[in-house]
Each structure stands twice: as C-alpha cells, then as structure tokens.
Write a protein that holds these residues in place. Sequence first.
Motif, mmCIF file in Angstrom:
data_model
loop_
_atom_site.group_PDB
_atom_site.id
_atom_site.type_symbol
_atom_site.label_atom_id
_atom_site.label_comp_id
_atom_site.label_asym_id
_atom_site.label_seq_id
_atom_site.Cartn_x
_atom_site.Cartn_y
_atom_site.Cartn_z
ATOM 1 N N TRP A 5 48.036 32.843 41.352
ATOM 2 C CA TRP A 5 48.125 32.180 42.650
ATOM 3 C C TRP A 5 47.902 30.678 42.552
ATOM 4 O O TRP A 5 48.376 29.919 43.403
ATOM 5 N N GLN A 6 47.181 30.237 41.525
ATOM 6 C CA GLN A 6 46.926 28.809 41.387
ATOM 7 C C GLN A 6 48.197 28.018 41.137
ATOM 8 O O GLN A 6 48.234 26.798 41.343
ATOM 9 N N GLU A 18 40.885 46.279 34.663
ATOM 10 C CA GLU A 18 40.011 46.880 35.668
ATOM 11 C C GLU A 18 38.628 46.249 35.671
ATOM 12 O O GLU A 18 37.851 46.431 36.616
ATOM 13 N N TYR A 19 38.323 45.480 34.630
ATOM 14 C CA TYR A 19 37.035 44.781 34.550
ATOM 15 C C TYR A 19 37.149 43.326 34.994
ATOM 16 O O TYR A 19 36.210 42.546 34.852
ATOM 17 N N GLY A 20 38.313 42.949 35.527
ATOM 18 C CA GLY A 20 38.489 41.595 36.034
ATOM 19 C C GLY A 20 38.749 40.550 34.978
ATOM 20 O O GLY A 20 38.559 39.355 35.222
ATOM 21 N N ARG A 21 39.201 40.980 33.811
ATOM 22 C CA ARG A 21 39.475 40.044 32.729
ATOM 23 C C ARG A 21 40.973 39.908 32.492
ATOM 24 O O ARG A 21 41.742 40.809 32.803
ATOM 25 N N ALA A 22 41.346 38.783 31.919
ATOM 26 C CA ALA A 22 42.756 38.574 31.584
ATOM 27 C C ALA A 22 43.161 39.500 30.444
ATOM 28 O O ALA A 22 42.351 39.814 29.570
ATOM 29 N N ARG A 23 44.402 39.944 30.461
ATOM 30 C CA ARG A 23 44.911 40.791 29.382
ATOM 31 C C ARG A 23 45.454 39.928 28.255
ATOM 32 O O ARG A 23 45.892 38.794 28.473
ATOM 33 N N SER A 39 46.988 41.019 41.652
ATOM 34 C CA SER A 39 45.554 40.797 41.872
ATOM 35 C C SER A 39 45.361 39.643 42.861
ATOM 36 O O SER A 39 46.051 38.634 42.787
ATOM 37 N N PRO A 40 44.403 39.768 43.792
ATOM 38 C CA PRO A 40 44.125 38.666 44.727
ATOM 39 C C PRO A 40 43.351 37.524 44.079
ATOM 40 O O PRO A 40 43.169 36.470 44.689
ATOM 41 N N GLU A 41 42.896 37.736 42.832
ATOM 42 C CA GLU A 41 42.187 36.677 42.119
ATOM 43 C C GLU A 41 43.196 35.618 41.653
ATOM 44 O O GLU A 41 44.387 35.703 41.937
#
Length: 348
Positions: A200-201, A253-258, A244-246
Amino acid sequence: MKGVRLEGIKVVRKPGGKVYKYRRIRGQLVPLPDLPENHPDFMRAYIEAGDFTPRDDSLGALIGMFLASDDFKTRKLTTQKVWRRRLAYMQIEYGMAPAPKLTTVHIEKALRKLPPGAARSERTIWRALMAYAKAEHWRTDNPAKDAEVRTLRSTPHAPWTREDVEAFRTAWPHGTPQRQAFEVLHWTGARCVDAVRIGWQGVGPDGLLTFTQEKTGGEAMVPITAVADRRLERDRKEFIHAASPELQFILTEYGRARSVKGLSNLIAAAARKAGLTGRTAHGLRKTRAIALAELLWTPHQIGAWTGHETLQEITEYTRAANKRALLLGNSDGNSGGAVVHFRGKTEG
C-alpha cells in the motif's frame, strides 16, 4: 573446547547426503575430513590447512579477489546474494584450477552439469569473472564469452486458464495465506521478486501502484484503488479482499514478509493440492498479460502494467491470447467484452 567454534569452516551437503567440509584460507577452500570438529584428526587437518598457500593464479584466488572488488560490490544486492552462493560452489569444485589456463571447453564442461536455465545463469557469472580476470591482466581473453549452453526442449511457465483460477479459488478461500499470495500475483502480474515487497505504501493518490522492478530496473504501474476497466472489476475486488491491510500486500500468518523462493514454492504447492499440475507463480504473470490482450489493450498499455520494456516480450507473453476473444470480444464480464464492428454488426 565447549562453547568454542572453529572459524572459516564451510559445510556442503550434496543431494545424496554426502557431507564435505572445508576451511577457507585466503579466498580458497581447503578440504577437511567429514568428522566432528572436536575429533583429533579433524583438528589436525584444520591446523595443517592453516599452512596452506593457495596458488597465486588459482581460480579460487581469483574468485576471492572478485568478491572483494568494486565490480562485484556495485551489483544489485539480490545479484550479489545469488552469485556469492554460486561462486562458493565454483571455489569448491574448481578452485585449484589455474585461472589463466581455463579454456572455453573447460567452462562448457562445468555448464553441462546444470539444467539449461541454470547453465545460462551460471554462464553469466563465468563471463563476469573472466572479464574481471582480463581487466586485472590475469588473461588476455574471456573464454566464457563463447561458451555454449546445451539446448533442450523445456516447458515454459504455462499461463493459468480461467478454469485453473476458479479451481484455485475454490480450494483456497479468502483468509488463507495461499489465497492472499495468489490474488496479489494474479492481479498485479508482478514477478515474485517484486511481489514480496510491494504494498500500500506504493499506491499514489491516483490509485495506481508504482514500483521499480528488481530484475530490469523498469517501472510498472498497476491500478489498485483506481478502476482500470469495468471488465476487470471482479479480479480487482478479489485482490482488494485478499491483500494484507498492512504495508505489504503479502505477509505470512505471522505478519512477516515472505522470501522470493518461499512465495514461489507456496503457489506451486497450493496449485498441486488444488489438483492443478504445472501451474506456477510466474505463470500468473503471463495470465495477466493475456487477459489484457484479450481486452484488446495495446502492447504499450500492457507494458505499462506488467513493466515489460519491449514489444517483442509482450508479443511472446500474449501469443496464447484467445483469438476469438481478440476478434469478437468476450462478454463474460471478466476478460473480454470489447465492443468491435464485425460484418456490419456491433458485437459486444
């Protein structure tokens, strides 16, 4: 001694399970026995390796110099990461060879150990390394320049059909990591190396995601909140629902980049579980280009979205576009639906 690790140890595990150990000495790898590090024989070999003096003209010494050079350090970080791993392999396999005496035949023999695609990438490294050797006056020529790679029939990344897309969506509902990654790749048409970092940035006030491609350095622009074409709205809404809304569109699923490899493997494994064979993340890039071609978008419009820089590239990617859709349009509300005049009638 407990808590003390020996420095400069490199361990290589071959696919068959065989383990090779080395000590790195001044840019060259010296073989060690496959024993525990606290074994007396291992310690003896380790100490003796410290007295090893590599040949001044060895390939291993040349690679060490190349890794420390501006020629290497000014390359992209992603390139450095891949090349460093392959150069370490070359040190292990061919490090003792005299660099000034290497011939095109020697390099071709090394390349024949690899599949064609990997061999072409490896040839690029050999060419850069030998060009560096020439610049440093180790050689008067570049033997890798004319090295040939064997040609075998290979299956390119196949585009996904509409049936493939629906089968995947059925198998992996919204809320799963697989669906999130799929919809981002499917809508943006981005390569995995770019898909793992875009988000989104990068979306501007005009609703366009703009990013610089890692592979080519070219710019790509993808409509995110902007509506590009009403016939693409379903796919865009699927993407908006899944992303993802981040800051980044794709997260674990742990909020980390793949990782790039992790994303590619995730899609391939998920496709197989959905009963789809031969479907890859890069195939989704082709799918997006083909969908735009079937909407009668111009090559320049497609290139602005996918970031392809030449019309020839776009032609290759869209060769599989449905010819009937190109002539008559497709009114299924997803891909196609262009209004054209055909035999005096207006078809939509």
